[in-house]
Design a protein around this motif. Structure first.
Motif, PDB file in Angstrom:
ATOM      1  N   SER A  80       0.848  -1.192   0.000  1.00 40.09           N
ATOM      2  CA  SER A  80       0.000   0.000   0.000  1.00 40.09           C
ATOM      3  C   SER A  80       0.887   1.248   0.000  1.00 40.09           C
ATOM      4  CB  SER A  80      -0.914  -0.007   1.223  1.00 40.09           C
ATOM      5  OG  SER A  80      -0.147  -0.020   2.408  1.00 40.09           O
ATOM      6  N   VAL A  81       0.275   2.405  -0.094  1.00 37.28           N
ATOM      7  CA  VAL A  81       1.043   3.653  -0.041  1.00 37.28           C
ATOM      8  C   VAL A  81       1.281   4.001   1.422  1.00 37.28           C
ATOM      9  CG1 VAL A  81       1.157   6.066  -0.743  1.00 37.28           C
ATOM     10  CG2 VAL A  81      -0.090   4.418  -2.157  1.00 37.28           C
ATOM     11  N   PHE A 157      -3.883   1.483  -6.769  1.00 42.68           N
ATOM     12  CA  PHE A 157      -3.492   0.461  -7.745  1.00 42.68           C
ATOM     13  C   PHE A 157      -1.973   0.347  -7.682  1.00 42.68           C
ATOM     14  CE2 PHE A 157      -2.337  -1.506 -11.684  1.00 42.68           C
ATOM     15  CZ  PHE A 157      -3.399  -2.347 -12.004  1.00 42.68           C
ATOM     16  N   VAL A 158      -1.477  -0.868  -7.483  1.00 46.39           N
ATOM     17  CA  VAL A 158      -0.045  -1.092  -7.306  1.00 46.39           C
ATOM     18  C   VAL A 158       0.535  -1.760  -8.553  1.00 46.39           C
ATOM     19  CG1 VAL A 158       1.717  -2.294  -5.950  1.00 46.39           C
ATOM     20  CG2 VAL A 158      -0.265  -1.273  -4.809  1.00 46.39           C
ATOM     21  N   HIS A 164       0.736  -5.966 -14.266  1.00 42.77           N
ATOM     22  CA  HIS A 164      -0.058  -4.998 -13.521  1.00 42.77           C
ATOM     23  C   HIS A 164      -0.304  -3.747 -14.376  1.00 42.77           C
ATOM     24  CE1 HIS A 164       1.684  -6.897  -9.597  1.00 42.77           C
ATOM     25  NE2 HIS A 164       0.757  -7.644 -10.169  1.00 42.77           N
ATOM     26  N   TYR A 165       0.741  -3.299 -15.077  1.00 43.24           N
ATOM     27  CA  TYR A 165       0.555  -2.133 -15.941  1.00 43.24           C
ATOM     28  C   TYR A 165      -0.361  -2.478 -17.105  1.00 43.24           C
ATOM     29  CZ  TYR A 165       1.493   2.029 -18.685  1.00 43.24           C
ATOM     30  OH  TYR A 165       1.342   3.196 -19.394  1.00 43.24           O
ATOM     31  N   ARG A 166      -0.227  -3.687 -17.640  1.00 44.05           N
ATOM     32  CA  ARG A 166      -1.131  -4.125 -18.696  1.00 44.05           C
ATOM     33  C   ARG A 166      -2.588  -4.072 -18.211  1.00 44.05           C
ATOM     34  NH1 ARG A 166      -0.539  -8.749 -22.413  1.00 44.05           N
ATOM     35  NH2 ARG A 166       0.934  -9.706 -20.981  1.00 44.05           N
ATOM     36  N   GLU A 167      -2.811  -4.552 -16.991  1.00 44.46           N
ATOM     37  CA  GLU A 167      -4.159  -4.539 -16.420  1.00 44.46           C
ATOM     38  C   GLU A 167      -4.693  -3.113 -16.303  1.00 44.46           C
ATOM     39  OE1 GLU A 167      -6.466  -5.622 -12.237  1.00 44.46           O
ATOM     40  OE2 GLU A 167      -4.464  -6.455 -12.617  1.00 44.46           O
ATOM     41  N   LEU A 168      -3.832  -2.177 -15.891  1.00 45.13           N
ATOM     42  CA  LEU A 168      -4.260  -0.793 -15.754  1.00 45.13           C
ATOM     43  C   LEU A 168      -4.666  -0.213 -17.113  1.00 45.13           C
ATOM     44  CD1 LEU A 168      -4.519   1.477 -13.618  1.00 45.13           C
ATOM     45  CD2 LEU A 168      -2.209   2.198 -14.259  1.00 45.13           C
ATOM     46  N   LEU A 192      -9.808   5.389  -8.878  1.00 46.64           N
ATOM     47  CA  LEU A 192      -8.559   5.253  -8.135  1.00 46.64           C
ATOM     48  C   LEU A 192      -8.104   6.600  -7.597  1.00 46.64           C
ATOM     49  CD1 LEU A 192      -6.613   3.024 -10.704  1.00 46.64           C
ATOM     50  CD2 LEU A 192      -7.817   2.233  -8.653  1.00 46.64           C
ATOM     51  N   ASP A 193      -7.524   6.572  -6.417  1.00 47.85           N
ATOM     52  CA  ASP A 193      -6.925   7.785  -5.848  1.00 47.85           C
ATOM     53  C   ASP A 193      -5.430   7.849  -6.098  1.00 47.85           C
ATOM     54  OD1 ASP A 193      -9.360   8.723  -4.627  1.00 47.85           O
ATOM     55  OD2 ASP A 193      -9.098   7.114  -3.149  1.00 47.85           O
TER      56      ASP A 193
END
Length: 240
Positions: A80-81, A157-158, A164-168, A192-193
């Motif tokens: 998480s952030v 979104f991590v 993961h970038y593909r999913e985004l 998303l924040d």
């Protein structure tokens, strides 16, 4: 169009292994800060290597396993952030976050223009962006601030892997005429924040071309563990 070779070894991983040499087999001897600095130095080779893309390198399978294992320990495990976040600024004032649509062909297209950019604090108290700050803004009067916020409601979104970038991109596609696929950041901000690129994401996902049904997606230009805030952090408080 260049067809991506995916899955393959990421360019940052290849450069990192080259920098580490035989030490890649003893990564537990590196503390988290020293290893992160090596990662950032590996990223910096994008400016001196003409083909900074993923490519086959099966001889690095063992080295990649060692790197993945080490990035699953210590400071690198946070998903998480974390709060507080480090933020560099000359003015020290955060206004409204207003995302802008980017129409040019520069790497900024893979970054949300108008976002609030922060990075996590390293175990030694420095910002994960500190190395980049010194090289990108030499002689700058920008100061570092600690941004406290309420992490509970943050929709994050991590990115830790190319998939993961593909999913985004697949969730919020923005096809481009040249065959690239970007993220529609304005659409993403409705759900998303924050989008966080972890240190592992920096190693394994940056500059890696991934195929999507909308075109070739490639995360570029982030260059450090960092978080792009698409909306204002909740209950934001700022300190030094």
């Amino acid at each position: 169009m260049v067809t991506p070779v995916f899955p393959a070894k990421s360019p940052v991983l290849i450069e990192l292994v080259r920098l580490l040499g035989d030490s890649v087999h003893d990564l537990d001897s590196f503390d988290d800060v020293d290893l992160y600095e090596e990662i950032v130095f590996a990223v910096g080779h994008q400016h001196s290597t003409p083909d900074f893309h993923e490519r086959p390198a099966p001889e690095l399978d063992d080295a990649e396993e060692h790197v993945r294992d080490r990035l699953g320990k210590g400071w690198f495990t946070e998903r998480s952030v974390p709060t507080p976040q480090a933020w560099f600024s000359s003015a020290g004032q955060i206004g409204d976050i207003v995302l802008r649509e980017v129409t040019n062909h520069l790497p900024i297209g893979e970054k949300p223009a108008g976002a609030l950019w922060t990075s996590s604090f390293l175990p030694d108290g420095r910002s994960a962006w500190a190395i980049g700050e010194a090289s990108e803004y030499p002689g700058s009067a920008r100061r570092i601030f600690a941004l406290q916020f309420d992490p509970q409601p943050v929709r994050t979104f991590v990115i830790a892997e190319p998939d993961h970038y593909r999913e985004l991109v697949m969730r919020y596609p923005r096809p481009m005429p040249d065959g690239r696929a970007l993220v529609d950041w304005i659409a993403a901000a409705a759900d998303l924040d924050a989008v966080r690129l972890t240190a592992a994401g920096l190693v394994f996902a940056q500059n890696v071309r991934v195929p999507t049904r909308y075109g070739i997606a490639q995360l570029r230009g982030w260059d450090a563990e960092s978080t792009a805030w698409l909306n204002r952090p909740p209950a934001l408080r700022m300190g030094t």
